[in-house]
Design a protein around this motif. Structure first.
Motif, mmCIF file in Angstrom:
data_model
loop_
_atom_site.group_PDB
_atom_site.id
_atom_site.type_symbol
_atom_site.label_atom_id
_atom_site.label_comp_id
_atom_site.label_asym_id
_atom_site.label_seq_id
_atom_site.Cartn_x
_atom_site.Cartn_y
_atom_site.Cartn_z
ATOM 1 N N ARG A 157 -52.167 -2.597 26.072
ATOM 2 C CA ARG A 157 -52.991 -2.113 27.194
ATOM 3 C C ARG A 157 -53.011 -0.593 27.327
ATOM 4 N N LEU A 158 -52.123 0.109 26.640
ATOM 5 C CA LEU A 158 -52.102 1.564 26.752
ATOM 6 C C LEU A 158 -53.466 2.134 26.377
ATOM 7 N N PRO A 159 -53.934 3.123 27.118
ATOM 8 C CA PRO A 159 -55.248 3.701 26.815
ATOM 9 C C PRO A 159 -55.236 4.439 25.482
ATOM 10 N N GLY A 160 -56.420 4.609 24.945
ATOM 11 C CA GLY A 160 -56.560 5.356 23.702
ATOM 12 C C GLY A 160 -56.828 4.447 22.524
ATOM 13 N N ARG A 161 -56.946 5.065 21.394
ATOM 14 C CA ARG A 161 -57.171 4.398 20.120
ATOM 15 C C ARG A 161 -58.545 3.723 20.043
ATOM 16 N N GLY A 162 -59.416 3.894 21.015
ATOM 17 C CA GLY A 162 -60.805 3.436 20.949
ATOM 18 C C GLY A 162 -60.992 1.991 20.546
ATOM 19 N N ARG A 163 -61.931 1.794 19.626
ATOM 20 C CA ARG A 163 -62.291 0.440 19.194
ATOM 21 C C ARG A 163 -61.162 -0.258 18.438
ATOM 22 N N ASP A 164 -60.219 0.499 17.946
ATOM 23 C CA ASP A 164 -59.119 -0.078 17.174
ATOM 24 C C ASP A 164 -58.191 -0.923 18.047
ATOM 25 N N ARG A 165 -58.327 -0.800 19.351
ATOM 26 C CA ARG A 165 -57.421 -1.484 20.277
ATOM 27 C C ARG A 165 -57.398 -2.997 20.063
ATOM 28 N N ASP A 166 -58.539 -3.642 19.996
ATOM 29 C CA ASP A 166 -58.576 -5.094 19.812
ATOM 30 C C ASP A 166 -58.116 -5.494 18.414
ATOM 31 N N ASN A 167 -58.509 -4.721 17.427
ATOM 32 C CA ASN A 167 -58.089 -4.990 16.061
ATOM 33 C C ASN A 167 -56.570 -4.883 15.930
ATOM 34 N N ARG A 168 -56.005 -3.929 16.657
ATOM 35 C CA ARG A 168 -54.563 -3.692 16.634
ATOM 36 C C ARG A 168 -53.794 -4.919 17.097
ATOM 37 N N ILE A 169 -54.180 -5.518 18.209
ATOM 38 C CA ILE A 169 -53.446 -6.677 18.728
ATOM 39 C C ILE A 169 -53.594 -7.877 17.799
ATOM 40 N N VAL A 170 -54.745 -8.010 17.162
ATOM 41 C CA VAL A 170 -54.955 -9.108 16.210
ATOM 42 C C VAL A 170 -54.010 -8.937 15.025
ATOM 43 N N LYS A 171 -53.920 -7.731 14.474
ATOM 44 C CA LYS A 171 -53.031 -7.473 13.339
ATOM 45 C C LYS A 171 -51.568 -7.672 13.718
ATOM 46 N N TRP A 172 -51.183 -7.194 14.894
ATOM 47 C CA TRP A 172 -49.798 -7.369 15.337
ATOM 48 C C TRP A 172 -49.465 -8.848 15.456
ATOM 49 N N ASN A 173 -50.364 -9.608 16.061
ATOM 50 C CA ASN A 173 -50.130 -11.037 16.227
ATOM 51 C C ASN A 173 -50.050 -11.746 14.872
ATOM 52 N N GLU A 174 -50.936 -11.402 13.948
ATOM 53 C CA GLU A 174 -50.897 -12.002 12.610
ATOM 54 C C GLU A 174 -49.570 -11.702 11.913
ATOM 55 N N ALA A 175 -49.098 -10.465 12.053
ATOM 56 C CA ALA A 175 -47.828 -10.089 11.420
ATOM 57 C C ALA A 175 -46.665 -10.865 12.048
ATOM 58 N N LEU A 176 -46.674 -11.004 13.364
ATOM 59 C CA LEU A 176 -45.611 -11.757 14.033
ATOM 60 C C LEU A 176 -45.665 -13.235 13.646
ATOM 61 N N GLN A 177 -46.856 -13.790 13.516
ATOM 62 C CA GLN A 177 -46.985 -15.183 13.086
ATOM 63 C C GLN A 177 -46.500 -15.343 11.636
#
Length: 183
Positions: free
Chosen positions: A131-151
């Motif tokens: 939820r931290l502000p910044g990183r623009g459009r990459d924000r949603d992609n970031r959470i998807v990648k983090w979740n995939e890595a954790l899975q």
């Protein structure tokens, strides 16, 4: 006793962890033991201060084994999660690097179910970081990648350390020595 000439050139083992929580305890003991026994283990403090994340990515790419030490505060760190994504990309299941990196998750005083369910502080910290502000459009992609890595971490053979002790450090060291003989 191992001499400086016995230590391998280039990182053999990359250790990914939440520094503020583990640097002066478990990781310090593990890193010291591995180095003492001739295993070139790398942690972020081995890198010159102020270096960019891409330098750590290069260390990951050059390593044979990566230890992902997940703890309750792991998801407070954007860098930890970005390193984890890179580690998974470089593993045989991944789509990047040399696809030869052996990734070993270590659940340090953390239940596997906590990661699977993104429960407690672990899950809350992940969402707060996203939820931290910044990183623009990459924000949603970031959470998807983090979740995939954790899975991906959850699908691998892991070490579960419910408590600490020097015997655990020696056990991990012995395990890595055996693995490195075959890599």
């Amino acid at each position: 006793m191992v001499t400086a000439s016995d230590v391998k050139v280039g990182p053999e083992v990359f250790i990914n962890f939440r520094g503020v929580e583990l640097r002066k305890t478990f990781i310090s003991h593990l890193h010291t033991r591995l180095r003492r026994d001739g295993i070139n283990a790398f942690i972020d403090s081995d890198e010159a201060p102020g270096r960019e994340l891409k330098n750590l990515f290069k260390r990951i790419e050059d390593s044979k084994i990566a230890l992902a030490v997940l703890s309750s505060r792991y998801t407070e760190s954007h860098w930890c999660l970005q390193e984890l994504v890179k580690m998974m990309e470089c593993s045989p299941k991944g789509e990047g690097c040399n696809n030869k990196l052996l990734v070993i998750p270590i659940f340090y005083k953390l239940k596997i179910s906590t990661v699977a369910e993104l429960d407690g502080d672990f899950g809350r910290n992940l969402w707060d970081l996203w939820r931290l502000p910044g990183r623009g459009r990459d924000r949603d992609n970031r959470i998807v990648k983090w979740n995939e890595a954790l899975q991906d971490v959850l699908s691998r053979n892991a070490l579960v350390l419910p408590e600490t002790g020097y015997g655990l450090v020696l056990g991990i060291k012995q395990y890595l020595v055996l693995l490195l003989k075959f890599l």
